[in-house]
Scaffold this motif. Structure first.
Motif, PDB file in Angstrom:
ATOM      1  N   VAL A 251       0.827  -1.213   0.000  1.00 34.15           N
ATOM      2  CA  VAL A 251       0.000   0.000   0.000  1.00 34.15           C
ATOM      3  C   VAL A 251       0.862   1.265   0.000  1.00 34.15           C
ATOM      4  CG1 VAL A 251      -1.544   1.385   1.450  1.00 34.15           C
ATOM      5  CG2 VAL A 251      -2.081  -1.007   0.982  1.00 34.15           C
ATOM      6  N   TRP A 252       1.863   1.321   0.877  1.00 29.26           N
ATOM      7  CA  TRP A 252       2.671   2.533   0.966  1.00 29.26           C
ATOM      8  C   TRP A 252       3.577   2.719  -0.242  1.00 29.26           C
ATOM      9  CZ3 TRP A 252       1.800   6.654   3.627  1.00 29.26           C
ATOM     10  CH2 TRP A 252       0.995   6.576   4.766  1.00 29.26           C
ATOM     11  N   ALA A 253       4.025   1.628  -0.826  1.00 32.91           N
ATOM     12  CA  ALA A 253       4.805   1.750  -2.058  1.00 32.91           C
ATOM     13  C   ALA A 253       3.940   2.343  -3.167  1.00 32.91           C
ATOM     14  CB  ALA A 253       5.353   0.394  -2.475  1.00 32.91           C
ATOM     15  N   THR A 254       2.673   1.935  -3.208  1.00 30.14           N
ATOM     16  CA  THR A 254       1.754   2.480  -4.208  1.00 30.14           C
ATOM     17  C   THR A 254       1.468   3.954  -3.942  1.00 30.14           C
ATOM     18  OG1 THR A 254       0.709   0.301  -4.435  1.00 30.14           O
ATOM     19  CG2 THR A 254      -0.500   2.197  -5.289  1.00 30.14           C
ATOM     20  N   ILE A 255       1.271   4.320  -2.671  1.00 34.83           N
ATOM     21  CA  ILE A 255       1.015   5.716  -2.324  1.00 34.83           C
ATOM     22  C   ILE A 255       2.182   6.599  -2.753  1.00 34.83           C
ATOM     23  CG2 ILE A 255       0.782   7.323  -0.381  1.00 34.83           C
ATOM     24  CD1 ILE A 255      -0.827   5.160   1.062  1.00 34.83           C
ATOM     25  N   LEU A 256       3.398   6.103  -2.567  1.00 35.30           N
ATOM     26  CA  LEU A 256       4.579   6.900  -2.903  1.00 35.30           C
ATOM     27  C   LEU A 256       4.825   6.993  -4.404  1.00 35.30           C
ATOM     28  CD1 LEU A 256       7.025   5.634  -0.125  1.00 35.30           C
ATOM     29  CD2 LEU A 256       5.831   7.838  -0.216  1.00 35.30           C
ATOM     30  N   THR A 257       4.508   5.929  -5.132  1.00 37.68           N
ATOM     31  CA  THR A 257       4.783   5.908  -6.569  1.00 37.68           C
ATOM     32  C   THR A 257       3.611   6.391  -7.413  1.00 37.68           C
ATOM     33  OG1 THR A 257       4.125   3.568  -6.681  1.00 37.68           O
ATOM     34  CG2 THR A 257       6.462   4.044  -6.334  1.00 37.68           C
ATOM     35  N   ASP A 258       2.399   6.241  -6.897  1.00 37.38           N
ATOM     36  CA  ASP A 258       1.209   6.642  -7.651  1.00 37.38           C
ATOM     37  C   ASP A 258       0.185   7.208  -6.666  1.00 37.38           C
ATOM     38  OD1 ASP A 258      -0.694   7.050  -9.541  1.00 37.38           O
ATOM     39  OD2 ASP A 258      -1.009   4.931 -10.050  1.00 37.38           O
ATOM     40  N   PRO A 259       0.398   8.426  -6.181  1.00 30.80           N
ATOM     41  CA  PRO A 259      -0.402   8.986  -5.089  1.00 30.80           C
ATOM     42  C   PRO A 259      -1.900   9.025  -5.343  1.00 30.80           C
ATOM     43  CG  PRO A 259       1.531  10.334  -5.522  1.00 30.80           C
ATOM     44  CD  PRO A 259       1.452   9.343  -6.645  1.00 30.80           C
ATOM     45  N   GLY A 260      -2.339   9.147  -6.562  1.00 28.13           N
ATOM     46  CA  GLY A 260      -3.758   9.274  -6.831  1.00 28.13           C
ATOM     47  C   GLY A 260      -4.489   7.968  -7.004  1.00 28.13           C
ATOM     48  N   ALA A 261      -3.796   6.862  -7.011  1.00 30.21           N
ATOM     49  CA  ALA A 261      -4.432   5.573  -7.287  1.00 30.21           C
ATOM     50  C   ALA A 261      -5.131   5.024  -6.052  1.00 30.21           C
ATOM     51  CB  ALA A 261      -3.394   4.586  -7.779  1.00 30.21           C
ATOM     52  N   PHE A 262      -6.299   4.414  -6.282  1.00 32.53           N
ATOM     53  CA  PHE A 262      -6.981   3.695  -5.205  1.00 32.53           C
ATOM     54  C   PHE A 262      -6.687   2.216  -5.381  1.00 32.53           C
ATOM     55  CE2 PHE A 262     -10.650   1.270  -3.626  1.00 32.53           C
ATOM     56  CZ  PHE A 262     -10.606   1.643  -2.293  1.00 32.53           C
ATOM     57  N   VAL A 263      -5.898   1.653  -4.481  1.00 31.48           N
ATOM     58  CA  VAL A 263      -5.457   0.259  -4.594  1.00 31.48           C
ATOM     59  C   VAL A 263      -5.766  -0.478  -3.300  1.00 31.48           C
ATOM     60  CG1 VAL A 263      -3.502  -1.287  -4.930  1.00 31.48           C
ATOM     61  CG2 VAL A 263      -3.637   0.856  -6.218  1.00 31.48           C
ATOM     62  N   PRO A 264      -6.693  -1.426  -3.322  1.00 31.17           N
ATOM     63  CA  PRO A 264      -6.954  -2.267  -2.158  1.00 31.17           C
ATOM     64  C   PRO A 264      -6.118  -3.542  -2.215  1.00 31.17           C
ATOM     65  CG  PRO A 264      -8.732  -2.494  -3.729  1.00 31.17           C
ATOM     66  CD  PRO A 264      -7.714  -1.588  -4.357  1.00 31.17           C
ATOM     67  N   VAL A 265      -5.651  -4.005  -1.063  1.00 34.15           N
ATOM     68  CA  VAL A 265      -4.817  -5.204  -0.972  1.00 34.15           C
ATOM     69  C   VAL A 265      -5.457  -6.171   0.007  1.00 34.15           C
ATOM     70  CG1 VAL A 265      -2.538  -6.092  -0.334  1.00 34.15           C
ATOM     71  CG2 VAL A 265      -2.734  -3.892  -1.489  1.00 34.15           C
ATOM     72  N   LEU A 266      -5.491  -7.424  -0.348  1.00 39.18           N
ATOM     73  CA  LEU A 266      -6.059  -8.425   0.546  1.00 39.18           C
ATOM     74  C   LEU A 266      -5.451  -9.798   0.249  1.00 39.18           C
ATOM     75  CD1 LEU A 266      -9.747  -9.220  -0.588  1.00 39.18           C
ATOM     76  CD2 LEU A 266      -7.948  -8.428  -2.095  1.00 39.18           C
ATOM     77  N   GLY A 267      -5.475 -10.677   1.234  1.00 40.96           N
ATOM     78  CA  GLY A 267      -4.974 -12.035   1.067  1.00 40.96           C
ATOM     79  C   GLY A 267      -3.897 -12.397   2.076  1.00 40.96           C
TER      80      GLY A 267
END
Length: 302
Positions: free
Chosen positions: A184-200
């Motif tokens: 999640v935090w890697a996504t926030i830093l590289t693509d701040p506007g993206a909504f990315v849910p993670v599960l599993g």
């Protein structure tokens, strides 16, 4: 003829330890001569009648045909030695709640923001602390949970038996949460506007795989019950694939949380190295389906 789990020697008259359940040759038949977790706190008499979650009597009463611990020790006795099966049950109960109870009885439609904030660790609300746990047990589909369940079912009890249920529980929850947070935090830093849910549970299961790889890299596994392969090769292929996909297509390429996989695996390798320094060992052979390559750790993000 059986094989000693400590030294690998073939033995015509093997000894099965009642404390850890493994098989040993004459040289390692006494618990003091092998890495038996049941001896760690055996001198604590209170543990036998304590809460039931005391690993000092980790293997007492393990006579069930399913390998489930039925020893005494209070209301939590069932969970001692059985946390792998508890986690498996929680995964499937969460899955039913995700796609059955929540949409039909509670009116929470799948893929709604409310659903995401309940079951996934996502980039919009990374500080919703409950999702650090619920996201570990939630899954993105039947194939996702089925593959994770297979790997956890076969690998989990081996690691739990070596380190005890309390440490196994902490390891599973912590590595699962950290793997999701890394994604999640890697996504926030590289693509701040993206909504990315993670599960599993893939991050936690990758950590279990990493621990086993360090303790016994030559452990023979059977990918999809057919293809024999040393565990270290399966782990290496899994790591190379996840790293390659992350570099070429992004950390979430193909809807799979590749960075979560690598984070969980890395944490498992580090913890396995610590266990190895402490003298832990693992069994010599294991058969399971679904481990290793792309299909073995189906971590998922939408």
């Amino acid at each position: 003829m059986a094989q000693c789990d400590e030294c690998g020697q073939h033995e015509n008259m093997p000894y099965k330890c009642r404390m850890c359940g493994n098989t040993f040759c004459g040289d390692h038949r006494l618990p003091e001569n092998h890495s038996c977790p049941g001896l760690n706190e055996w001198n604590d008499p209170k543990g036998v009648f304590d809460s039931g979650f005391d690993d000092s009597v980790n293997q007492q009463g393990r006579n069930s045909s399913f390998g489930i611990n039925t020893g005494t020790g209070g209301p939590l006795a069932y969970f001692r030695g059985n946390m792998t099966f508890v986690f498996l049950g929680l995964m499937w109960l969460t899955f039913i709640f995700q796609y059955g109870i929540a949409p039909l009885l509670l009116g929470i439609s799948t893929n709604s923001l409310e659903w995401f904030n309940l079951f996934t660790l996502n980039t919009a609300n990374p500080f919703y602390v409950w999702t650090w746990v619920t996201s570990v047990f939630a899954h993105g589909g039947f194939g996702h949970i089925a593959i994770n369940s297979i790997v956890l079912y076969f690998f989990g009890p081996l690691v739990e038996r070596r380190i005890g249920s309390k440490k196994f529980t902490v390891m599973f929850l912590v590595t699962g949460a950290l793997a999701g947070l890394a994604q999640v935090w890697a996504t926030i830093l590289t693509d701040p506007g993206a909504f990315v849910p993670v599960l599993g549970a893939s991050g936690a299961i990758a950590a279990i795989m990493g621990v086993m790889t360090v303790l016994n890299p030559n452990l023979r596994i059977y990918i999809y019950f057919i293809l024999p392969m040393p565990l270290w090769i399966a782990t290496l292929l899994f790591a190379i694939y996840s790293a390659f996909v992350s570099v070429s297509g992004g950390i979430g390429a193909g809807g799979v949380a590749q960075l979560a996989h690598l984070t969980g695996l890395g944490l498992g390798l580090l913890y396995g190295a610590k266990l190895k320094r402490d003298g832990e060992r693992a069994p010599q052979e294991l058969q399971f389906g679904g481990g290793g390559g792309r299909g073995g750790m189906g971590g998922r993000r939408f």
